[in-house]
Design an enzyme around this catalytic site. Structure first.
Site, PDB file in Angstrom:
ATOM      1  N   LYS A  13       0.777  -1.116   0.005  1.00  0.00           N
ATOM      2  CA  LYS A  13      -0.012   0.060   0.016  1.00  0.00           C
ATOM      3  C   LYS A  13       0.998   1.350  -0.114  1.00  0.00           C
ATOM      4  CE  LYS A  13      -2.299  -0.887   3.988  1.00  0.00           C
ATOM      5  NZ  LYS A  13      -1.482  -2.213   4.364  1.00  0.00           N
ATOM      6  N   ARG A  88      -9.447   0.655   8.510  1.00  0.00           N
ATOM      7  CA  ARG A  88      -8.952  -0.569   9.077  1.00  0.00           C
ATOM      8  C   ARG A  88      -9.866  -1.528   9.550  1.00  0.00           C
ATOM      9  NH1 ARG A  88      -3.252   0.753   8.883  1.00  0.00           N
ATOM     10  NH2 ARG A  88      -1.990  -1.156   9.048  1.00  0.00           N
ATOM     11  N   ARG A 122      11.810  -5.864   5.502  1.00  0.00           N
ATOM     12  CA  ARG A 122      11.485  -4.509   5.402  1.00  0.00           C
ATOM     13  C   ARG A 122      12.372  -3.300   6.186  1.00  0.00           C
ATOM     14  NH1 ARG A 122       5.382  -2.123   5.296  1.00  0.00           N
ATOM     15  NH2 ARG A 122       5.222  -2.736   7.467  1.00  0.00           N
ATOM     16  N   ARG A 155      11.173  -1.670  11.536  1.00  0.00           N
ATOM     17  CA  ARG A 155       9.869  -1.094  12.295  1.00  0.00           C
ATOM     18  C   ARG A 155       9.806  -2.139  13.398  1.00  0.00           C
ATOM     19  NH1 ARG A 155       5.170   0.484   8.369  1.00  0.00           N
ATOM     20  NH2 ARG A 155       3.990  -0.807   9.955  1.00  0.00           N
ATOM     21  N   ARG A 166      -0.759  -8.599  13.873  1.00  0.00           N
ATOM     22  CA  ARG A 166      -1.079  -7.604  12.635  1.00  0.00           C
ATOM     23  C   ARG A 166      -1.729  -8.393  11.717  1.00  0.00           C
ATOM     24  NH1 ARG A 166       4.190  -4.903  10.798  1.00  0.00           N
ATOM     25  NH2 ARG A 166       2.760  -3.648   9.524  1.00  0.00           N
TER      26      ARG A 166
HETATM   27  P1  AMP Z   1       0.778   1.001   8.437  1.00  0.00           P
HETATM   28  O1  AMP Z   1       2.008   1.976   8.419  1.00  0.00           O
HETATM   29  O2  AMP Z   1      -0.340   1.203   7.677  1.00  0.00           O
HETATM   30  O3  AMP Z   1       1.190  -0.491   8.576  1.00  0.00           O
HETATM   31  O4  AMP Z   1       0.478   1.219  10.205  1.00  0.00           O
HETATM   32  C1  AMP Z   1       1.156   1.031  11.241  1.00  0.00           C
HETATM   33  C2  AMP Z   1       0.235   1.110  12.711  1.00  0.00           C
HETATM   34  O5  AMP Z   1      -0.444   2.109  12.809  1.00  0.00           O
HETATM   35  C3  AMP Z   1      -0.927  -0.084  12.565  1.00  0.00           C
HETATM   36  O6  AMP Z   1      -0.076  -1.321  13.005  1.00  0.00           O
HETATM   37  C4  AMP Z   1      -1.603   0.180  13.514  1.00  0.00           C
HETATM   38  O7  AMP Z   1      -1.240   0.118  14.882  1.00  0.00           O
HETATM   39  C5  AMP Z   1      -1.444   1.813  13.318  1.00  0.00           C
HETATM   40  N1  AMP Z   1      -2.449   2.194  12.252  1.00  0.00           N
HETATM   41  C6  AMP Z   1      -2.258   2.590  11.242  1.00  0.00           C
HETATM   42  N2  AMP Z   1      -3.648   3.012  10.602  1.00  0.00           N
HETATM   43  C7  AMP Z   1      -4.445   2.618  11.405  1.00  0.00           C
HETATM   44  C8  AMP Z   1      -5.835   2.745  11.184  1.00  0.00           C
HETATM   45  N3  AMP Z   1      -6.563   3.299  10.284  1.00  0.00           N
HETATM   46  N4  AMP Z   1      -6.597   2.316  12.455  1.00  0.00           N
HETATM   47  C9  AMP Z   1      -5.971   1.845  13.620  1.00  0.00           C
HETATM   48  N5  AMP Z   1      -4.665   1.813  13.743  1.00  0.00           N
HETATM   49  C10 AMP Z   1      -3.845   2.249  12.576  1.00  0.00           C
END
Ligand code: AMP
Length: 216
Positions: A13, A88, A122, A155, A166
């Site tokens: 994404k 999400r 990553r 990360r 996740r």
């Molecule tokens: P990402 O970079 O999109 O993988 O997001 C990293 C982390 O941020 C996720 O594993 C969640 O802990 C938090 N996060 C990001 N977007 C959301 C969302 N829409 N709702 C809830 N938590 C989020």
């Protein structure tokens, strides 16, 4: 035009939304990156979300929806946007449909095996947030961002235990949104299994077609 980039963690994404933002001149809004930037800067938001993010959990709907709502009200988002990592949950999807409905949802389809392969290699830039992969998308110089020269790091939530949690969250809370968007008629499935350049070549043409037909 308003696009949601959807898919499992590691589906691509962030990488695809960044390329699309550059090609189509739309702002790339990543909730994960907003949270990580806040954590790096040690702001009250960053301190509030740190523990839940590092354990692989989800930030509350209330906080996340409020943040996105404010972000989409900024002037650069008036002509369209690319949302990456939001919505999400069903509550988030319903909220977005209410305050700023999407035109299309790009669903990047990948297998679990590919997700694990991608997340385990990553590397992320501390400076600009761009992501790399030690084998699949290596930087020109190991450990250094091609774009800004920032340091690359792993990360915390890419650790194996957090990845498991996740993926569980994804299947339990996020994957059901596919049906929601199918019913709304906005879902566009794209095969996300290939190399970044291959996926992007297909996606770019799909998006170009959608944008052109939207203008017609
Ligand atoms: P990402 O970079 O999109 O993988 O997001 C990293 C982390 O941020 C996720 O594993 C969640 O802990 C938090 N996060 C990001 N977007 C959301 C969302 N829409 N709702 C809830 N938590 C989020």
């Amino acid at each position: 035009m308003k696009f949601v980039f959807f898919g499992a963690p590691g589906a691509g994404k962030g990488t695809m939304a960044a390329r699309a933002a550059e090609s189509f001149g739309l702002p790339h809004i990543s909730t994960g990156e907003i949270f990580r930037a806040a954590m790096r800067a040690g702001t009250p938001l960053g301190l509030r979300v740190k523990a839940v993010i590092e354990s692989g959990g989800l930030v509350s709907d209330e906080l996340t929806v409020g943040l996105v709502r404010e972000r989409l009200a900024e002037p650069d988002a008036a002509g369209g946007w690319l949302l990456d990592g939001f919505p999400r949950t069903m509550a988030q999807a319903e909220a977005l449909a209410g305050f700023c409905p999407e035109d299309y949802v790009i669903d990047l389809e990948v297998s679990d095996a590919k997700v694990v392969e991608r997340l385990s290699g990553r590397r992320m830039c501390r400076g600009c947030g761009r992501s790399f992969h030690i084998h699949l998308m290596p930087p020109a110089v190991a450990g250094v961002c091609d774009d800004c020269g920032g340091e690359l790091y792993v990360r915390d939530d890419d650790a194996e235990s957090a990845v498991r949690s996740r993926l569980e969250n994804y299947y339990r809370q996020t994957a059901p949104l596919v049906d929601f968007y199918k019913r709304r008629g906005t879902l566009v499935a794209v095969d996300g299994e290939g190399r970044a350049d291959e996926v992007w070549a297909v996606l770019r043409e799909r998006m170009r077609g959608l944008i052109e037909s939207g203008k017609a």
